[in-house]
Design a protein around this motif. Structure first.
Motif, PDB file in Angstrom:
ATOM      1  N   PRO A 238     -27.133   1.191 -32.986  1.00  0.00           N
ATOM      2  CA  PRO A 238     -27.848   2.363 -33.508  1.00  0.00           C
ATOM      3  C   PRO A 238     -29.283   2.025 -33.897  1.00  0.00           C
ATOM      4  N   SER A 239     -30.169   2.965 -33.678  1.00  0.00           N
ATOM      5  CA  SER A 239     -31.572   2.810 -34.035  1.00  0.00           C
ATOM      6  C   SER A 239     -32.125   4.200 -34.364  1.00  0.00           C
ATOM      7  N   TRP A 240     -33.204   4.251 -35.136  1.00  0.00           N
ATOM      8  CA  TRP A 240     -33.752   5.528 -35.605  1.00  0.00           C
ATOM      9  C   TRP A 240     -34.212   6.428 -34.462  1.00  0.00           C
ATOM     10  N   TRP A 241     -34.781   5.822 -33.405  1.00  0.00           N
ATOM     11  CA  TRP A 241     -35.340   6.632 -32.343  1.00  0.00           C
ATOM     12  C   TRP A 241     -34.266   7.323 -31.504  1.00  0.00           C
ATOM     13  N   GLN A 242     -33.020   6.848 -31.622  1.00  0.00           N
ATOM     14  CA  GLN A 242     -31.935   7.468 -30.864  1.00  0.00           C
ATOM     15  C   GLN A 242     -31.591   8.872 -31.389  1.00  0.00           C
ATOM     16  N   PRO A 247     -29.036  13.868 -25.507  1.00  0.00           N
ATOM     17  CA  PRO A 247     -27.773  13.562 -24.814  1.00  0.00           C
ATOM     18  C   PRO A 247     -26.837  12.650 -25.610  1.00  0.00           C
ATOM     19  N   ILE A 248     -27.406  11.768 -26.440  1.00  0.00           N
ATOM     20  CA  ILE A 248     -26.567  10.894 -27.264  1.00  0.00           C
ATOM     21  C   ILE A 248     -25.811  11.716 -28.301  1.00  0.00           C
ATOM     22  N   TRP A 249     -26.440  12.783 -28.804  1.00  0.00           N
ATOM     23  CA  TRP A 249     -25.736  13.651 -29.754  1.00  0.00           C
ATOM     24  C   TRP A 249     -24.460  14.191 -29.139  1.00  0.00           C
ATOM     25  N   PHE A 250     -24.595  14.685 -27.888  1.00  0.00           N
ATOM     26  CA  PHE A 250     -23.460  15.347 -27.241  1.00  0.00           C
ATOM     27  C   PHE A 250     -22.408  14.353 -26.747  1.00  0.00           C
ATOM     28  N   GLY A 251     -22.792  13.092 -26.588  1.00  0.00           N
ATOM     29  CA  GLY A 251     -21.820  12.085 -26.181  1.00  0.00           C
ATOM     30  C   GLY A 251     -21.038  11.500 -27.336  1.00  0.00           C
ATOM     31  N   ALA A 252     -21.573  11.619 -28.561  1.00  0.00           N
ATOM     32  CA  ALA A 252     -20.942  11.000 -29.730  1.00  0.00           C
ATOM     33  C   ALA A 252     -19.535  11.525 -30.028  1.00  0.00           C
ATOM     34  N   ASN A 263     -17.651   5.558 -36.989  1.00  0.00           N
ATOM     35  CA  ASN A 263     -19.013   5.100 -37.248  1.00  0.00           C
ATOM     36  C   ASN A 263     -19.788   6.259 -37.863  1.00  0.00           C
ATOM     37  N   GLN A 264     -20.465   5.972 -38.978  1.00  0.00           N
ATOM     38  CA  GLN A 264     -21.198   7.028 -39.671  1.00  0.00           C
ATOM     39  C   GLN A 264     -22.291   7.634 -38.788  1.00  0.00           C
ATOM     40  N   THR A 265     -22.932   6.786 -37.997  1.00  0.00           N
ATOM     41  CA  THR A 265     -23.997   7.260 -37.116  1.00  0.00           C
ATOM     42  C   THR A 265     -23.460   8.238 -36.085  1.00  0.00           C
ATOM     43  N   LEU A 266     -22.270   7.967 -35.571  1.00  0.00           N
ATOM     44  CA  LEU A 266     -21.670   8.867 -34.585  1.00  0.00           C
ATOM     45  C   LEU A 266     -21.349  10.225 -35.194  1.00  0.00           C
ATOM     46  N   TYR A 267     -20.935  10.238 -36.460  1.00  0.00           N
ATOM     47  CA  TYR A 267     -20.694  11.505 -37.135  1.00  0.00           C
ATOM     48  C   TYR A 267     -21.981  12.314 -37.249  1.00  0.00           C
ATOM     49  N   ILE A 268     -23.085  11.638 -37.553  1.00  0.00           N
ATOM     50  CA  ILE A 268     -24.377  12.321 -37.677  1.00  0.00           C
ATOM     51  C   ILE A 268     -24.802  12.894 -36.328  1.00  0.00           C
ATOM     52  N   TYR A 269     -24.618  12.090 -35.262  1.00  0.00           N
ATOM     53  CA  TYR A 269     -24.941  12.572 -33.914  1.00  0.00           C
ATOM     54  C   TYR A 269     -24.135  13.823 -33.583  1.00  0.00           C
ATOM     55  N   SER A 270     -22.846  13.805 -33.912  1.00  0.00           N
ATOM     56  CA  SER A 270     -21.961  14.931 -33.598  1.00  0.00           C
ATOM     57  C   SER A 270     -22.381  16.191 -34.345  1.00  0.00           C
ATOM     58  N   VAL A 271     -22.764  16.014 -35.601  1.00  0.00           N
ATOM     59  CA  VAL A 271     -23.232  17.156 -36.390  1.00  0.00           C
ATOM     60  C   VAL A 271     -24.518  17.726 -35.790  1.00  0.00           C
ATOM     61  N   LEU A 272     -25.417  16.844 -35.358  1.00  0.00           N
ATOM     62  CA  LEU A 272     -26.665  17.290 -34.730  1.00  0.00           C
ATOM     63  C   LEU A 272     -26.385  18.086 -33.456  1.00  0.00           C
ATOM     64  N   ALA A 273     -25.407  17.650 -32.664  1.00  0.00           N
ATOM     65  CA  ALA A 273     -25.061  18.338 -31.425  1.00  0.00           C
ATOM     66  C   ALA A 273     -24.600  19.768 -31.679  1.00  0.00           C
ATOM     67  N   LEU A 274     -23.980  19.994 -32.840  1.00  0.00           N
ATOM     68  CA  LEU A 274     -23.486  21.323 -33.177  1.00  0.00           C
ATOM     69  C   LEU A 274     -24.528  22.153 -33.915  1.00  0.00           C
ATOM     70  N   ILE A 275     -25.201  21.536 -34.870  1.00  0.00           N
ATOM     71  CA  ILE A 275     -26.091  22.286 -35.761  1.00  0.00           C
ATOM     72  C   ILE A 275     -27.426  22.614 -35.116  1.00  0.00           C
TER      73      ILE A 275
END
Length: 545
Positions: A238-242, A247-252, A263-275
């Protein structure tokens, strides 16, 4: 009028549109007209003979989707091979986003920015929300078909391998991704519309489209490099620029559910994909009245004026054109290409892609080996990728928003139309291809040294020959003589064949580099063939009988 099956499905959501303040029955009637007009071919002056008649309900865009279905077969291994769900699905959504966004910029921007129907609809007792909703739904319908064509086959295969939940989650991700793409494109145009108007606005939009095309291609490469392969295993750090790579949001969510990776980062990505898509559509809904108001600036021709012809263009005309007829058509085509906004909407994005593609290939080589290895290699042949825009751009030369005026070609006292075609193609090379090629040449000489100059000259001559070959797309028609509504009717196989021809040219050039003085001998032979082909093509094929 025909009642479309798509609109019957849309009827189930009529209550949703009514709650948004949209007059659904009126919106539906507007969509019926728009979809009907999409399926109708506008008659043209010179293309009636030899063309098969098309039924009024046939739609050229729908018929062209088989090309995307063919491309989707390449996504089957991406979705189904391996168990690194984050990598696989991020790559899947990245490719889909790349294809859809590219099509959005090149094919649907003219619909999103269309103001022609406002004079008819807004003079009637129809509220602006209804008109705006009809336009949004119109675009969304075509994006739906485009997305399904690209993703349906790999998703169905993925459902057999990973289960029904995988299919439903993929479908939800695609819906949110399409929503995000439409709103993102509209928001970008909204901010441009706020600060510019008139002819300057139209020019800025074209430059932004080139920038978007480049950013999409570069963003796709950034997505791939978010992952690394260690001992044949794909790892993700994980890195900030990701967080800036959608597309990473929707793959999480796939990694969380099917990969069982907490993984906490994957949860954040998933929330971003929805919100993010939901917030984006809410923001867009609030911006819509202002967006439609600013859109009227496209009808303002302030600042259009009479553009002064540059001195260097006069010099080019004298050097390249052999007679007064060709000079006249050169200036005419130059004016058409600079002032046809719809032509620029469709062609300019491909300029950005052809500018960035050579560096994508070279960057992959640097990742695998080193910069020093790249400099000593023959990767300068990637400059041939700049030629990929030629077939599509040449095809667009036969379309125009002023196509009804093409009768002047027949009325002109000419015995041969060769000066028309040669003049138009020379303008294409000077205005569109050569600037991209020249920029690449400067950069390539800086990377590989002056030793590659003969090879770059060979590429330029090849591009001219390739342009002549690509004029098969113009056979039977005259430049600027057909409506832009006919753009997506045919030519898919011909276009693929033309692109494969680039690979043949690269192979021949690569082979002659192993022969002493082979590049110089090839340049002489190629120049003779190109000169003969240019003269022969325009003297025999398009003579007036």
């Amino acid at each position: 009028m025909k009642d479309f099956r798509t609109l019957k499905i849309l009827d189930a959501f009529s209550g949703f549109f009514e709650r948004l303040g949209v007059d659904y029955p009126i919106m539906r009637k507007i969509l019926v007209v728009k979809l009907t007009m999409d399926g109708r071919r506008t008659p043209t002056i010179f293309n009636q003979q030899g063309n098969k008649k098309k039924k009024p309900e046939e739609n050229g865009f729908i018929k062209s989707l088989w090309i995307y279905v063919l491309m989707s077969l390449m996504l089957i291994p991406v979705v189904n091979l391996g168990t690194s769900y984050l990598y696989q699905m991020s790559l899947f959504y990245g490719i889909v986003m790349f294809l859809v966004m590219t099509s959005m910029i090149s094919d649907f921007s003219n619909v999103l920015l269309d103001v022609r129907d406002k004079g008819i609809l807004l003079t009637k007792p129809i509220n602006k929300k209804t008109v705006s909703a009809a336009k949004t739904v119109h675009i969304s319908i075509y994006l739906f078909f485009l997305t399904i064509a690209i993703s349906a086959v790999p998703m169905i295969v993925g459902a057999f391998r990973h289960g029904l939940l995988f299919f439903l989650l993929s479908l939800l991700g695609l819906l949110l991704l399409d929503l995000f793409i439409v709103v993102l494109t509209a928001i970008i145009y909204y901010f441009i519309l706020r600060f510019f108007d008139g002819e300057k606005l139209k020019d800025i939009i074209n430059y932004v489209q080139i920038g978007l095309s480049i950013s999409i291609a570069v963003g796709y490469q950034i997505l791939v490099r978010a992952f690394s392969i260690v001992d044949l295993k794909i790892t993700f750090t994980p890195s900030w620029w990701q967080f800036l790579v959608p597309p990473i949001w929707f793959g999480a969510p796939f990694e969380l559910i099917f990969g069982h990776l907490v993984n906490q980062t994957l949860y954040i990505y998933s929330v971003l994909a929805l919100i993010v898509p939901i917030l984006a559509i809410m923001i867009y809904a609030r911006m819509l009245p202002s967006f439609e108001q600013n859109l009227q600036k496209l009808s303002n021709n302030s600042g259009e004026g009479k553009r002064k012809e540059r001195k260097w263009k006069n010099i080019v005309v004298k050097l390249l054109c052999r007679n007064n007829e060709e000079k006249m058509f050169f200036r005419f085509a130059d004016h058409m290409m600079r002032n046809e906004r719809e032509f620029r909407l469709k062609v300019y994005p491909s300029l950005g892609m052809s500018l960035v593609f050579p560096f994508i290939f070279m960057f992959n080589e640097i990742q695998m080996n080193s910069y020093a290895h790249l400099v000593e290699s023959k990767w300068y042949l990637t400059i041939y990728m700049s030629c990929t825009m030629i077939p599509g751009a040449v095809t667009m030369l036969k379309y125009s928003g002023k196509y009804k005026g093409a009768w002047v070609f027949r009325a002109a006292p000419l015995h041969n139309l060769a000066p028309l075609f040669s003049g138009v193609l020379k303008v294409f090379i000077v205005n569109l291809f050569f600037p991209v090629y020249f920029i690449l040449c400067i950069i390539f000489i800086g990377i590989f040294g002056f030793k590659v100059i003969p090879d770059l000259v060979v590429v330029m001559v090849t591009a001219v020959l390739y342009t002549v070959i690509s004029t098969i797309f113009l056979k039977g028609t005259l430049p600027f003589s057909e409506s832009f509504q006919d753009v997506k009717q045919n030519g898919g196989l011909q276009m693929i064949g033309a692109l494969l021809l680039i690979g043949i040219f690269i192979g021949i050039h690569f082979a002659v580099t192993f022969i002493p003085f082979g590049v110089f001998i090839y340049l002489i032979i190629l120049s003779v063939i190109t000169l003969f082909s240019w003269k022969r093509a325009y003297k025999t094929i398009w003579s007036i009988r």
